[in-house]
Design a protein around this motif. Structure first.
Motif, mmCIF file in Angstrom:
data_model
loop_
_atom_site.group_PDB
_atom_site.id
_atom_site.type_symbol
_atom_site.label_atom_id
_atom_site.label_comp_id
_atom_site.label_asym_id
_atom_site.label_seq_id
_atom_site.Cartn_x
_atom_site.Cartn_y
_atom_site.Cartn_z
ATOM 1 N N GLY A 144 0.829 -1.194 0.000
ATOM 2 C CA GLY A 144 0.000 0.000 0.000
ATOM 3 C C GLY A 144 0.869 1.251 0.000
ATOM 4 O O GLY A 144 2.101 1.187 0.044
ATOM 5 N N THR A 155 0.086 6.590 4.478
ATOM 6 C CA THR A 155 -0.838 7.599 4.973
ATOM 7 C C THR A 155 -0.813 8.829 4.072
ATOM 8 O O THR A 155 0.253 9.266 3.634
ATOM 9 C CB THR A 155 -0.452 8.005 6.408
ATOM 10 O OG1 THR A 155 -0.342 6.829 7.216
ATOM 11 C CG2 THR A 155 -1.491 8.930 7.012
ATOM 12 N N GLU A 210 -7.489 4.309 -4.755
ATOM 13 C CA GLU A 210 -8.343 3.139 -4.600
ATOM 14 C C GLU A 210 -7.444 1.937 -4.345
ATOM 15 O O GLU A 210 -6.650 1.551 -5.206
ATOM 16 C CB GLU A 210 -9.201 2.929 -5.848
ATOM 17 C CG GLU A 210 -10.166 4.059 -6.129
ATOM 18 C CD GLU A 210 -10.973 3.826 -7.391
ATOM 19 O OE1 GLU A 210 -10.946 2.678 -7.896
ATOM 20 O OE2 GLU A 210 -11.618 4.778 -7.882
ATOM 21 N N ASP A 211 -7.559 1.349 -3.140
ATOM 22 C CA ASP A 211 -6.703 0.245 -2.711
ATOM 23 C C ASP A 211 -7.591 -0.942 -2.348
ATOM 24 O O ASP A 211 -8.376 -0.866 -1.401
ATOM 25 C CB ASP A 211 -5.853 0.682 -1.518
ATOM 26 C CG ASP A 211 -4.844 -0.371 -1.107
ATOM 27 O OD1 ASP A 211 -4.884 -1.492 -1.657
ATOM 28 O OD2 ASP A 211 -3.997 -0.072 -0.238
ATOM 29 N N PRO A 212 -7.497 -2.068 -3.065
ATOM 30 C CA PRO A 212 -8.337 -3.223 -2.720
ATOM 31 C C PRO A 212 -7.914 -3.915 -1.430
ATOM 32 O O PRO A 212 -8.641 -4.787 -0.952
ATOM 33 C CB PRO A 212 -8.166 -4.150 -3.934
ATOM 34 C CG PRO A 212 -6.839 -3.779 -4.492
ATOM 35 C CD PRO A 212 -6.680 -2.315 -4.263
ATOM 36 N N GLY A 213 -6.737 -3.558 -0.881
ATOM 37 C CA GLY A 213 -6.312 -4.132 0.375
ATOM 38 C C GLY A 213 -5.389 -5.314 0.207
ATOM 39 O O GLY A 213 -5.283 -5.913 -0.874
ATOM 40 N N PRO A 214 -4.700 -5.704 1.296
ATOM 41 C CA PRO A 214 -3.702 -6.776 1.190
ATOM 42 C C PRO A 214 -4.297 -8.158 0.960
ATOM 43 O O PRO A 214 -3.575 -9.078 0.583
ATOM 44 C CB PRO A 214 -2.985 -6.704 2.551
ATOM 45 C CG PRO A 214 -3.969 -6.065 3.476
ATOM 46 C CD PRO A 214 -4.768 -5.119 2.648
ATOM 47 N N LEU A 215 -5.583 -8.344 1.186
ATOM 48 C CA LEU A 215 -6.195 -9.659 1.001
ATOM 49 C C LEU A 215 -6.609 -9.915 -0.441
ATOM 50 O O LEU A 215 -7.040 -11.035 -0.767
ATOM 51 C CB LEU A 215 -7.408 -9.804 1.927
ATOM 52 C CG LEU A 215 -7.114 -9.696 3.429
ATOM 53 C CD1 LEU A 215 -8.386 -9.860 4.224
ATOM 54 C CD2 LEU A 215 -6.061 -10.722 3.842
ATOM 55 N N ALA A 216 -6.534 -8.906 -1.292
ATOM 56 C CA ALA A 216 -6.909 -9.088 -2.695
ATOM 57 C C ALA A 216 -5.903 -9.998 -3.384
ATOM 58 O O ALA A 216 -4.727 -10.064 -3.016
ATOM 59 C CB ALA A 216 -6.982 -7.731 -3.401
ATOM 60 N N ARG A 230 -3.029 -6.810 -5.703
ATOM 61 C CA ARG A 230 -3.302 -5.519 -5.078
ATOM 62 C C ARG A 230 -2.981 -4.386 -6.058
ATOM 63 O O ARG A 230 -1.959 -3.718 -5.974
ATOM 64 C CB ARG A 230 -2.477 -5.369 -3.808
ATOM 65 C CG ARG A 230 -2.928 -4.236 -2.899
ATOM 66 C CD ARG A 230 -2.152 -4.232 -1.601
ATOM 67 N NE ARG A 230 -2.609 -3.194 -0.697
ATOM 68 C CZ ARG A 230 -2.087 -2.973 0.516
ATOM 69 N NH1 ARG A 230 -1.092 -3.745 0.951
ATOM 70 N NH2 ARG A 230 -2.550 -1.997 1.284
ATOM 71 N N LEU A 249 -3.421 -0.821 -7.403
ATOM 72 C CA LEU A 249 -3.819 0.489 -6.898
ATOM 73 C C LEU A 249 -4.242 1.375 -8.056
ATOM 74 O O LEU A 249 -3.687 1.299 -9.154
ATOM 75 C CB LEU A 249 -2.661 1.151 -6.147
ATOM 76 C CG LEU A 249 -2.026 0.354 -4.999
ATOM 77 C CD1 LEU A 249 -0.927 1.178 -4.342
ATOM 78 C CD2 LEU A 249 -3.069 -0.056 -3.977
#
Length: 934
Positions: free
Chosen positions: A232, A235, A258-264, A267, A269
């Protein structure tokens, strides 16, 4: 019936073959041309042996200006002169490209390549064009990576210190880059090989078969880095920076992430950048993203789509890609994960328009690699490496790999490595690259017009001359040149025509581009902004309308790429999509800002349209969306100023001043005279008629005409320099092989040099180079009056004439004031004798200065001159009447012998009824000197 071959007894037989007969006469057919070219090294002579060699290094003739009087573009004459030289019998020449100090090279961001510096900083990879100028403006660059699997043994990593054992066919070597990919690929260890130790010495031996033997190697490095992918950004706030070339990076505000997150699963961006689409980073660009969190993230742009803006020049774009970061230590214990070890090599790709892409494979990513991509040579470096005089003395490790040199007659790879910096590179590594070229990035040219970046915005004699020797007289020229090259506090190479002083094989020199008329910048007014479009028509109130019909929004922004094309260049109009079903977009074109003459160009669902063939002027465009019978408002229109193809205009003939040409030709005559064995082939501007040509010769010969662009006139003591120049006129129309239906107008310099070279090879330099057909000439310009041919001949202008059998010259005169050396063949014969005397006299240095040595020298020179007499170089019926070699006691007195000096007087009668001309060879210490006397 054939006769059987004679039988021989078995055994070994030794046959002695006679050595090849060495031609004692030096070459007199090597020419040199100085002028303007599209590419190639500046102020560095390059050897060329056919037109394909020239085109591979120097490209096509650059476009200089627009001739309003003729209504046609004006190009440089260097390329056509070199082709004419080879067409008329030349075999070898040296070419010097010249330009002003304003010449700048383009720089290219390399897609998906990052450089890790010794200080620990990470920067995007940037390549330079191989030479200065605008010739690479249309080039795009891409990169791919090649992966070779290795068998990984035990390994350990402590911070940046890594040790591992690998096995692969052929082994690894210092300079290789290894990548250890851990687990699911989110973490990788980059290992630049510092040392590679074969664990089994026998395994390092080559196998007897074709496949290399598998070698087990222990690799060590202290500069490893960890690469974490799919991270990611940290901040907010975020700032994205990207490099468009050398210079400060472009900084952009990131307004949304737009970040789908570490579980995607992947990932990816998506960043919204505050920039208009025409200024957005293209796919393949490496973005550096800074945030409030420590560290930097790197994102390779995979896709780009425009956002919404009010008008062209404003708006946002959305870019997507994976983010990565470089670490000096692993964030977790890596030894428990599965590992895939690979050796990486880089391939660079370039393309220009619809041409076939060019590729350079097997490039290394570490400075120790013999084919490090950042060590790709510039044209100057390559020319110096290929210099036959300097190459034998250079260590093998500093020579360029064979396939980086000029080897085949095709265009050279247009890229070179980045400019060397104070912070050295540790290694480079790929980011997001595959084995297929995907992102293609062009250059961002330095500020200025193309001609300014070519260093040709101002035409003057300074383009052709070295500033520190242009005012130097003939006697001191060589000494001043040697001081600048070897003895000054900052030795340097000479520029322009003076760079040829060190090329001892050159005997002909021409500057075909010195005859240009100057050019000035053409004014291009800024078009007025387009006016807002009329509002959409109101719905048909009072009738039943489909409730699903909604007035579409304006498809803003509408942008043009490129923003300012030139005449004949294609450009693309792009607009944003709007929400709705069954939408069509209507694109209109006009030549007036109020769109009163608008015509519809396109109607359909596409979001872009490429236009071709627009002439110079202002063109206006607007677009709207339409859903069924309901039309939406127009997006703000865009003005596309199409500039003339040539932004520079040639000055009219009435404003022409011959001062730049006089300055160049005076300096050229001084150079030829100082060398003593060079003939300067001179030309005149095309518009010069009989009186102007005669006046120009008078200006060259007169010592009272004053200075021209700080170059003084030839003084009374420099009168002999005039015999080292020959002037040809008029110009010729030439039907070339590439364009037989469109004859090319060119000055006579190249053709004259070709005829001189051909005559020297086939019959000898002592034969007058006249009455020889000039090949491919179909007409002359301007047409000279036959009644004035005698006046031009008396003025020592070698007139190109149209005779029944061919176009040719019937005179071969130099500009000499003294009648004895007026014929070109006499001057060339003396130059040949000078070169031959220096070549033969060098063998006599340090010999005992006694009577037997005198007889040896006399026999040697009599044999040389006897051979020339047999070939017809001298007049006279006997050898005694044709030449004399004097080495007697009257010439070499005891006092001179005690001083270590030895004189040889060579007296010759050229194959014209002239008086004797003396050539004196002087031996003084360890040097030989040749002088002329009459």
């Amino acid at each position: 019936m054939s006769r059987p071959a004679a039988r021989r007894l078995p055994g070994i037989r030794f046959e002695v073959q006679a050595p090849p007969v060495e031609d004692v006469l030096p070459r007199m057919d090597v020419a040199a041309f100085v002028g303007f070219a599209d590419s190639g090294p500046l102020h560095v002579p390059v050897a060329v042996e056919d037109p394909a060699d020239f085109e591979a290094v120097f490209g096509e003739a650059p476009l200089l200006a627009w001739d309003a009087e003729r209504g046609e573009p004006v190009r440089a004459h260097l390329a056509s002169a070199v082709r004419a030289f080879f067409r008329n019998g030349g075999r070898r020449c040296w070419v010097v490209r010249v330009a002003g100090p304003q010449a700048r090279a383009n720089t290219f961001p390399v897609p998906g390549v990052l450089r890790c510096l010794e200080s620990g900083a990470v920067t995007p990879g940037v390549a330079r064009a191989r030479s200065e100028g605008s010739s690479t403006d249309g080039v795009q660059v891409s990169a791919t990576v090649t992966r070779e699997l290795l068998e990984l043994g035990p390994w350990s990593a402590l911070g940046t210190v890594v040790q591992l054992e690998v096995t692969m066919p052929g082994g690894v070597a210092p300079g290789d880059l290894l990548r250890l990919t851990l687990g699911d690929g989110a973490m990788a260890l980059l290992v630049p090989v510092d040392t590679a130790e074969a664990l089994d010495a026998m395994q390092a031996l080559p196998a007897s078969g074709s496949a290399p033997r598998r070698v087990k190697v222990r690799v060590r490095t202290s500069r490893a880095r960890w690469l974490q992918t799919g991270v990611g950004l940290g901040t907010a706030p975020f700032t994205a920076k990207w490099t468009r070339g050398e210079g400060p990076p472009v900084s952009l505000n990131v307004t949304d992430v737009e970040d789908p997150g570490p579980l995607a699963g992947r990932r990816t961006l998506t960043l919204t950048l505050d920039t208009p689409p025409e200024s957005a980073p293209a796919p393949g660009t490496v973005l550096r993203v800074d945030s409030a969190a420590p560290g930097e993230r790197w994102l390779v742009v995979e896709s780009l789509e425009p956002g919404h803006g009010a008008s062209p020049g404003t708006g946002t774009v959305r870019v997507s890609g994976l983010a990565s970061r470089v670490l000096v230590a692993a964030p977790e214990n890596p030894t428990s994960l599965s590992v895939v070890c690979e050796r990486l090599t880089l391939s660079l790709w370039t393309r220009r328009g619809s041409e076939q892409p060019a590729r350079l494979d097997r490039l290394g990513l570490c400075p120790a690699h013999p084919r490090h991509w950042a060590a790709l040579p510039t044209d100057v470096e390559r020319a110096r490496d290929e210099d036959a005089d300097a190459l034998p003395g250079r260590a093998p490790e500093v020579r360029l790999p064979e396939d980086w040199r000029q080897g085949v007659p095709v265009s050279r790879f247009p890229l070179a490595g980045p400019t060397p910096a104070n912070d050295a590179e540790a290694f480079s590594f790929p980011l997001g690259l595959t084995d297929v070229p995907e992102g293609w990035l062009g250059c961002t040219p330095p500020p200025g017009d193309a001609l300014e970046r070519d260093g040709l915005a101002t035409f003057s004699a300074d383009l052709f001359l070295d500033a520190d020797v242009r005012e130097t007289g003939t006697e001191a020229l060589l000494a001043q040149a040697d001081f600048l090259r070897y003895q000054s506090s900052q030795p340097r190479a000479l520029k322009g025509i003076h760079s040829l002083l060190g090329r001892q094989d050159v005997t002909l020199v021409a500057v075909p581009d010195a005859v240009h008329r100057p050019w000035v910048r053409a004014s291009t007014p800024t078009p007025p902004a387009p006016l807002p479009g009329e509002p959409p028509a109101a719905p048909a109130w009072g009738t039943f309308l489909d409730c699903a019909l909604v007035m579409p929004a304006a498809p803003a922004p509408l942008v043009a790429d490129p923003v300012k094309p030139v005449a004949g260049q294609a450009f693309t109009l792009r607009w944003a999509s709007v929400t709705g079903t069954d939408l069509v977009y209507v694109l209109e074109e006009a030549t007036r800002p109020d769109f009163s003459d608008a015509v519809e160009l396109y109607r359909g669902p596409a979001l872009e349209r490429t236009l071709y063939g627009r002439t110079s002027g202002a063109w206006y465009y607007r677009v709207r969306a339409q859903q069924g019978p309901v039309s939406g408002p127009y997006a703000p229109g865009v003005a596309v100023p199409v500039a003339p193809r040539v932004r520079w205009n040639l000055e009219p003939v009435s404003a022409y001043s011959p001062k730049p040409l006089l300055a160049v030709q005076r300096a050229l005559l001084r150079l030829a005279c100082a060398r003593g064995d060079v003939l300067a082939v001179l030309g005149l501007p095309e518009h010069f008629r009989e009186d102007a040509a005669i006046e120009h010769v008078g200006s060259l010969q007169s010592p009272l005409t004053g200075t021209s662009e700080v170059v003084p006139a030839l003084g009374f003591a420099e009168e002999n320099a005039l015999s080292y120049g020959a002037l040809y006129h008029p110009w010729a129309f030439v039907s070339e092989e590439q364009q037989p239906t469109a004859p090319l107008r060119m000055p006579p310099d190249g053709m004259a040099c070709g005829v001189l070279a051909k005559r020297a090879v086939e019959r000898g330099a002592w034969v007058a180079p006249a009455n020889e057909p000039w090949r491919a000439v179909v007409a002359l310009t301007p047409p000279l009056s036959r009644e004035r041919l005698l006046d031009l001949q008396d003025a020592q202008v070698n007139v190109v004439r149209q005779e029944p059998r061919a176009f040719l010259t019937l005179s071969a005169d130099t500009l000499a004031v003294t009648p004895e050396v007026r014929p070109i063949n006499v001057r060339r014969l003396l130059s040949l004798l000078r070169r031959a005397a220096l070549k033969l006299g060098a063998a006599y240095v340090f010999e005992p200065n006694d009577a037997s040595f005198h007889r040896l020298v006399q026999r040697g020179f009599e044999a040389l001159l006897g051979d020339l007499f047999v070939r017809g170089a001298f007049a006279g019926r006997t050898r005694e009447g044709a030449f004399q070699v004097v080495t007697g006691d009257a010439l070499n007195t005891p006092v001179q012998m005690e001083q270590g000096r030895f004189f040889v007087d060579i007296k010759v009668a050229p194959s014209l009824p002239l008086t004797f001309l003396n050539v004196r060879l002087v031996q003084s210490g360890d040097r030989g000197l040749v002088t002329e006397a009459r």
